[in-house]
Design an enzyme around this catalytic site. Sequence first.
Site, PDB file in Angstrom:
ATOM      1  N   HIS A 114      -1.125   0.068  -9.902  1.00 13.45           N
ATOM      2  CA  HIS A 114      -1.901  -0.808  -9.005  1.00 13.45           C
ATOM      3  C   HIS A 114      -2.411  -2.048  -9.750  1.00 13.45           C
ATOM      4  O   HIS A 114      -3.609  -2.342  -9.770  1.00 13.45           O
ATOM      5  CB  HIS A 114      -3.076  -0.051  -8.360  1.00 13.45           C
TER       6      HIS A 114
ATOM      7  N   ARG B 185       0.851  -1.188   0.000  1.00 16.80           N
ATOM      8  CA  ARG B 185       0.000   0.000   0.000  1.00 16.80           C
ATOM      9  C   ARG B 185       0.890   1.241   0.000  1.00 16.80           C
ATOM     10  O   ARG B 185       1.957   1.243   0.611  1.00 16.80           O
ATOM     11  CB  ARG B 185      -0.904   0.050   1.246  1.00 16.80           C
TER      12      ARG B 185
HETATM   13  P1  NDP Z   1      -2.164 -10.663   5.399  1.00 16.43           P
HETATM   14  O1  NDP Z   1      -3.065 -10.044   6.400  1.00 16.43           O
HETATM   15  O2  NDP Z   1      -2.275 -12.119   5.133  1.00 16.43           O
HETATM   16  O3  NDP Z   1      -0.639 -10.379   5.798  1.00 16.43           O
HETATM   17  C1  NDP Z   1      -0.230  -9.141   6.276  1.00 16.43           C
HETATM   18  C2  NDP Z   1       1.186  -9.249   6.782  1.00 16.43           C
HETATM   19  O4  NDP Z   1       1.610  -7.958   7.248  1.00 16.43           O
HETATM   20  C3  NDP Z   1       1.308 -10.212   7.984  1.00 16.43           C
HETATM   21  O5  NDP Z   1       2.537 -10.897   7.945  1.00 16.43           O
HETATM   22  C4  NDP Z   1       1.267  -9.246   9.161  1.00 16.43           C
HETATM   23  O6  NDP Z   1       1.899  -9.720  10.357  1.00 16.43           O
HETATM   24  C5  NDP Z   1       2.062  -8.080   8.593  1.00 16.43           C
HETATM   25  N1  NDP Z   1       1.800  -6.876   9.375  1.00 16.43           N
HETATM   26  C6  NDP Z   1       0.624  -6.241   9.575  1.00 16.43           C
HETATM   27  N2  NDP Z   1       0.789  -5.189  10.406  1.00 16.43           N
HETATM   28  C7  NDP Z   1       2.094  -5.176  10.724  1.00 16.43           C
HETATM   29  C8  NDP Z   1       2.885  -4.346  11.552  1.00 16.43           C
HETATM   30  N3  NDP Z   1       2.372  -3.310  12.227  1.00 16.43           N
HETATM   31  N4  NDP Z   1       4.206  -4.618  11.669  1.00 16.43           N
HETATM   32  C9  NDP Z   1       4.752  -5.663  11.012  1.00 16.43           C
HETATM   33  N5  NDP Z   1       4.054  -6.499  10.200  1.00 16.43           N
HETATM   34  C10 NDP Z   1       2.747  -6.246  10.068  1.00 16.43           C
HETATM   35  O7  NDP Z   1      -2.377  -9.824   4.051  1.00 16.43           O
HETATM   36  P2  NDP Z   1      -2.102 -10.291   2.540  1.00 16.43           P
HETATM   37  O8  NDP Z   1      -0.770 -10.929   2.483  1.00 16.43           O
HETATM   38  O9  NDP Z   1      -3.261 -11.026   2.003  1.00 16.43           O
HETATM   39  O10 NDP Z   1      -2.085  -8.873   1.804  1.00 16.43           O
HETATM   40  C11 NDP Z   1      -1.142  -7.874   2.161  1.00 16.43           C
HETATM   41  C12 NDP Z   1      -1.506  -6.557   1.503  1.00 16.43           C
HETATM   42  O11 NDP Z   1      -1.204  -6.597   0.118  1.00 16.43           O
HETATM   43  C13 NDP Z   1      -2.986  -6.182   1.521  1.00 16.43           C
HETATM   44  O12 NDP Z   1      -3.388  -5.669   2.774  1.00 16.43           O
HETATM   45  C14 NDP Z   1      -3.052  -5.141   0.434  1.00 16.43           C
HETATM   46  O13 NDP Z   1      -2.782  -3.862   0.986  1.00 16.43           O
HETATM   47  C15 NDP Z   1      -1.921  -5.545  -0.514  1.00 16.43           C
HETATM   48  N6  NDP Z   1      -2.417  -6.009  -1.825  1.00 16.43           N
HETATM   49  C16 NDP Z   1      -2.019  -5.314  -2.948  1.00 16.43           C
HETATM   50  C17 NDP Z   1      -2.431  -5.726  -4.204  1.00 16.43           C
HETATM   51  C18 NDP Z   1      -1.957  -5.015  -5.419  1.00 16.43           C
HETATM   52  O14 NDP Z   1      -2.421  -5.307  -6.527  1.00 16.43           O
HETATM   53  N7  NDP Z   1      -1.025  -4.089  -5.303  1.00 16.43           N
HETATM   54  C19 NDP Z   1      -3.319  -6.892  -4.373  1.00 16.43           C
HETATM   55  C20 NDP Z   1      -3.641  -7.546  -3.130  1.00 16.43           C
HETATM   56  C21 NDP Z   1      -3.213  -7.112  -1.913  1.00 16.43           C
HETATM   57  P3  NDP Z   1       1.343 -11.015  11.111  1.00 16.43           P
HETATM   58  O15 NDP Z   1       1.740 -12.189  10.243  1.00 16.43           O
HETATM   59  O16 NDP Z   1       2.046 -10.992  12.416  1.00 16.43           O
HETATM   60  O17 NDP Z   1      -0.153 -10.848  11.221  1.00 16.43           O
END
Ligand code: NDP
Length: 309
Positions: A272, A224
């Site tokens: 995007h 993001r």
């Molecule tokens: P998940 O919720 O499965 O994974 C998120 C990861 O981020 C987890 O490992 C989580 O930690 C980590 N995280 C969240 N908050 C923090 C923090 N404060 N500090 C450190 N690590 C953190 O999400 P997805 O993998 O499914 O998707 C990730 C993102 O990808 C989406 O939220 C979206 O914004 C983006 N996206 C972009 C697309 C594009 O086309 N550009 C398409 C699809 C998604 P933990 O494992 O401990 O929970």
Amino acid sequence: MINILFSARDALWPQYQPVLIDAFAKQGLEVNLMRETDAPETIDYLVYAPARDDDDLSVFTNLKLIQSLWAGPDKLLRNKTLTQPLARMVDPGMTQGMVDYVLGHILRHHLHTDTFAQAETWLTDVAPPLPAERTVAFLGIGELGMACALAAKAHGFNVIGWSRSLKVDAPIACFAGDDGLIEVLGQADIIVTLMPATPATDGIIGIDAVAAMKDGAALINPGRGELIDDDALLAGLRSGKISGATLDVFREEPLPLDHPYWREPSVLITPHIASETRIPTASAVVAANIARDVRGEGALYLVDPALKY
Ligand code: NDP
């Protein structure tokens, strides 16, 4: 009969309708799948990718679950009328697309491909090292980040990951916490950010993170735009501390034409498109998740309202 409302852009309805009907039938669910309703209080489930920002979700007084068609929950969470459980999209097709995008751009940075574009010079001593000699760090090792990390590992890169909660027994070396972030950034030749936009991740790639990076590291952000402090990244790129960035997402989209990223030679902008929800695989996930809820097994992929992802 289960009442399910499909609420998304008009163009998506004819594409999703037959596939969703099939997917619900495969789950053995008898559903009334509709595009519109005059009786929102009768709706049990909402399949949702809002066409507008100001939907009033409070009219759905008996809704059991909102099943989003999007992986990122940030935009939906900005809707103040949202009180119902929200499941984000975890779609194998979307994951495959993200793996392609991330691996492609890791290889681009790894091979220094851009250096050779119209170089008009027969460069010497520029053969890239092998993947095992490069460390790729994933900030965010959830559904998408871990799939990409495993693909990079399978390709031979040295892969490390950082997340909010420490992963033990993961197939890659994992880190968590502020110290863990500094450690990971200091080791990485290529950094991939795949975290959600939350208050805790806002501007996480800021002045301190850039300072902690290895000289010449590259950044790939398909997560993001809010993860990046744009001024800090631009300063890192201009000083040469960061060798290049591939950016797919931005604080404002479409990225305004006067944004300095457009004129930064070491930035590659993609609009995007890193990955999107794929209708056949996503429909199967929607139907299976709603079926779980109907059977009392509890829906998967629920967004935590406190953590905001
Ligand atoms: P998940 O919720 O499965 O994974 C998120 C990861 O981020 C987890 O490992 C989580 O930690 C980590 N995280 C969240 N908050 C923090 C923090 N404060 N500090 C450190 N690590 C953190 O999400 P997805 O993998 O499914 O998707 C990730 C993102 O990808 C989406 O939220 C979206 O914004 C983006 N996206 C972009 C697309 C594009 O086309 N550009 C398409 C699809 C998604 P933990 O494992 O401990 O929970």
